[in-house]
Design a protein around this motif. Sequence first.
Motif, PDB file in Angstrom:
ATOM      1  N   THR A 181       2.653  11.184  -5.235  1.00 40.63           N
ATOM      2  CA  THR A 181       3.684  11.577  -4.274  1.00 40.63           C
ATOM      3  C   THR A 181       3.075  11.940  -2.927  1.00 40.63           C
TER       4      THR A 181
ATOM      5  N   ASN B 169      -1.922   1.456   2.516  1.00 41.66           N
ATOM      6  CA  ASN B 169      -1.990   1.137   1.089  1.00 41.66           C
ATOM      7  C   ASN B 169      -3.181   0.267   0.718  1.00 41.66           C
TER       8      ASN B 169
ATOM      9  N   THR C 181       2.319   8.819  -1.122  1.00 39.87           N
ATOM     10  CA  THR C 181       3.460   7.939  -0.861  1.00 39.87           C
ATOM     11  C   THR C 181       4.396   8.477   0.200  1.00 39.87           C
TER      12      THR C 181
END
Length: 275
Positions: free
Chosen positions: A247, A207, A250
């Motif tokens: 998405t 991240n 993630t």
Amino acid sequence: MLKASWNLKKTDVLSLGVLVLLALIILLPLIIVFLTSFAPSGTLSGTASSQSWSFANYTEAWQRGKFLLAFWNSTFVALAVTALQIITSALAGYALARLKFRGKQALLLIVLATLVIPFQLLVIPIFLVLKWGNLINTYGALILPTAVNGFGIFLLRQFFAGIPVELEEAAALDGANRLQILWQVMLPLARPALVTLFLFTFIGEWNDVFKPLVFTTRPELRTVQLALAEFQEQFTNNWSLMMAAVTIATVPVLLLFLIGQRQFIQGIASTGIKN
């Protein structure tokens, strides 16, 4: 007895209901993102029928965002940083937990002090060191600045401190040296703490957008988060396409956490404050 049991069951049901409600509230943004990613371009999940949903947004987002190279870069950097942190944290944590030397407590306090220093405050000296070593715009610039972490050292130190010393003494009687004891005795017992450190480090590196943004400019070193940021700038008004890209970025870390959640919880629960 039956009345007490009934009251206990009502309490359990109420507690379960509250937990389910809180879980739904926390997961609601993820659910909205997931549903919107299947809606046709230009619409939101609430205005599209389920019959019109498709994976077309994922295919288009993957191709336009050029996520294949970004996934490789993020995976390579995250695994490399994680491996280095596990090695350095295991060695330093074991030394702080078991070895006796002058200044050990002071060194432990210094390690803990690094936890309150934001990485952003160190970016200029780190940048100058990387520039001096000709590491700017290389994988080294993304890996080396976080190869050692005070949290990992403290986490493994706490776990090692809770392992009975008798196990090491038995291994020493069999002729094992310190490194053999660490590798063959301590690390297998510290599996929950290692999994916890792996998850924290990998997800944090996956991240991270700060290091790639500051230390690299080459497109071939672009990570998932940089690719996602660039993608959002290009498709600001196309919510379905953007949610598909979110998405895509993630799901890998979400699956990784779900796989290792049991070891993660065990590792956190077993690393309390020890002298």
